[in-house]
Each structure stands twice: as structure tokens, then as C-alpha cells.
Design a protein around this motif. Structure first.
Motif, short mmCIF file in Angstrom:
data_model
loop_
_atom_site.label_atom_id
_atom_site.label_comp_id
_atom_site.label_asym_id
_atom_site.label_seq_id
_atom_site.Cartn_x
_atom_site.Cartn_y
_atom_site.Cartn_z
N ARG A 18 -2.34 1.63 -7.93
CA ARG A 18 -2.88 2.57 -7.59
C ARG A 18 -4.13 3.23 -7.33
O ARG A 18 -4.68 4.02 -7.47
CB ARG A 18 -2.23 3.82 -8.50
N ARG B 202 -9.17 2.83 4.60
CA ARG B 202 -9.23 3.46 3.45
C ARG B 202 -7.49 3.56 3.07
O ARG B 202 -6.58 3.80 3.79
CB ARG B 202 -9.37 4.98 3.28
N GLN B 203 -7.14 2.98 1.83
CA GLN B 203 -5.80 2.62 1.39
C GLN B 203 -6.00 2.64 -0.08
O GLN B 203 -6.95 2.69 -0.83
CB GLN B 203 -5.25 1.21 1.84
N THR B 204 -4.54 2.83 -0.51
CA THR B 204 -4.35 2.73 -1.97
C THR B 204 -3.46 1.50 -2.42
O THR B 204 -2.24 1.58 -1.67
CB THR B 204 -3.72 4.18 -2.60
N HIS C 227 1.11 -0.95 0.01
CA HIS C 227 0.13 0.15 0.01
C HIS C 227 0.71 1.16 0.01
O HIS C 227 2.06 1.20 0.41
CB HIS C 227 -0.91 0.06 1.19
N ALA D 92 -7.28 3.23 -5.38
CA ALA D 92 -7.78 3.58 -3.73
C ALA D 92 -9.33 2.73 -3.49
O ALA D 92 -9.91 2.45 -4.44
CB ALA D 92 -8.05 5.12 -3.52
N GLU E 95 1.23 7.15 2.34
CA GLU E 95 0.70 8.52 2.45
C GLU E 95 -0.75 8.68 2.25
O GLU E 95 -1.24 9.36 2.22
CB GLU E 95 1.40 9.40 1.47
N GLU E 96 -1.28 7.32 1.74
CA GLU E 96 -2.80 7.29 1.15
C GLU E 96 -3.42 6.24 2.12
O GLU E 96 -4.11 5.38 1.52
CB GLU E 96 -2.54 6.89 -0.08
#
Length: 147
Positions: A112, A105-107, A79, A114, A82-83
Motif C-alpha cells: 500500500r 504514479r502508482q500504489t 498495483h 505510493a 484506482e491509484e
């Protein structure tokens, strides 16, 4: 077990769960894993046929502290740091048992994409260590993000 023992268990459980959530937020897999007993009952609510796939290697049953550290290390690797955000909505404690409700909540690093996924985490604490870690989450959202 009498009511006094249950209250003492609940206080210990709440303390360990709060410590776990803080350690997860800090992101040090070894420090997180130190809260788990070797032989812990660790399960994820995913189809067995999907466990350990290359895109989501952290999704598999585990049982040792080393396994727990590897789980959190792999999540971090797959992951974008920063996201990432986790919202803990509620923690319910009953003696040695706790259930944490929330949303991650992740990316996905590889795609890429989300995603957000609601979760419930059932933990059991015995002698100050986590002996059960069962996760129930929106596995479809995670799978789609890595597809």
C-alpha cells in the motif's frame, strides 16, 4: 533511406506510439500486446539479479506478444488500479524511433505504498509493430514501494 521514407516512418511511428499509449490507458493487456512484434527487443533498466522477483515479476526481459500481455497483466495485478496515473510529458519521434518521457504514479498492492517514478521509454516501430521496448525508470522508487 531518403527524407521521404524517414517522414513516412515518423508518421507511422507516431501513430503506433499514440495507439500504444491509448491502449495502455485503457488497460487491456491483450489489446496492448497486439502492437508488439514477436521477437521484440524488450529490456528494462534494472539489475539482472533483480529480474523476476516475487514482488515485481513484471520486471524482466521479454520477447513475444504473450510476454508483452503478461507484463501489463502483472503490473495491473500488483498495483491498486484506482491509484494509478501516468503523465506523458513529451514524445520525440525520429523515423522508426520514438522516446516517451513522463512519470508514473502508482500504489503497490502488497505494501500500500505510493510511489512516483520518472521514465523514458525507447520504442522502435517497423512495419507497424513495436520491435524495441526499452524502459529507463527510477527503479529505486519502485523497489522501495514493494520492499
Amino acid at each position: 533511406m531518403d527524407r521521404k521514407d524517414t517522414a513516412a516512418d515518423a508518421a507511422t511511428t507516431r501513430s503506433v506510439v499514440d495507439d500504444l499509449l491509448g491502449r495502455i490507458a485503457a488497460g487491456d493487456p491483450g489489446h496492448i500486446a497486439a502492437l508488439y512484434a514477436d521477437g521484440a527487443d524488450w529490456k528494462l533498466d534494472w539489475p539482472e539479479s533483480e529480474h523476476g522477483r516475487a514482488a515485481t515479476p513484471w520486471i524482466r526481459h521479454r520477447s513475444s506478444r504473450a510476454d508483452a500481455a503478461e507484463h501489463f497483466r502483472q503490473i495491473g495485478e500488483h498495483h491498486i488500479p484506482e491509484e494509478v496515473a501516468t503523465v506523458v510529458e513529451r514524445v520525440l519521434v525520429d523515423g522508426a524511433h520514438a522516446v516517451v518521457f513522463g512519470e508514473i504514479r502508482q500504489t503497490a498492492r502488497s505494501t500500500r505504498r505510493a510511489y512516483s517514478a520518472r521514465f523514458a521509454l525507447h520504442l522502435t516501430v517497423e512495419d507497424g509493430l513495436i520491435t524495441r521496448h526499452h524502459v529507463y525508470e527510477d527503479s529505486l522508487a519502485v523497489a522501495r514501494a514493494f520492499a
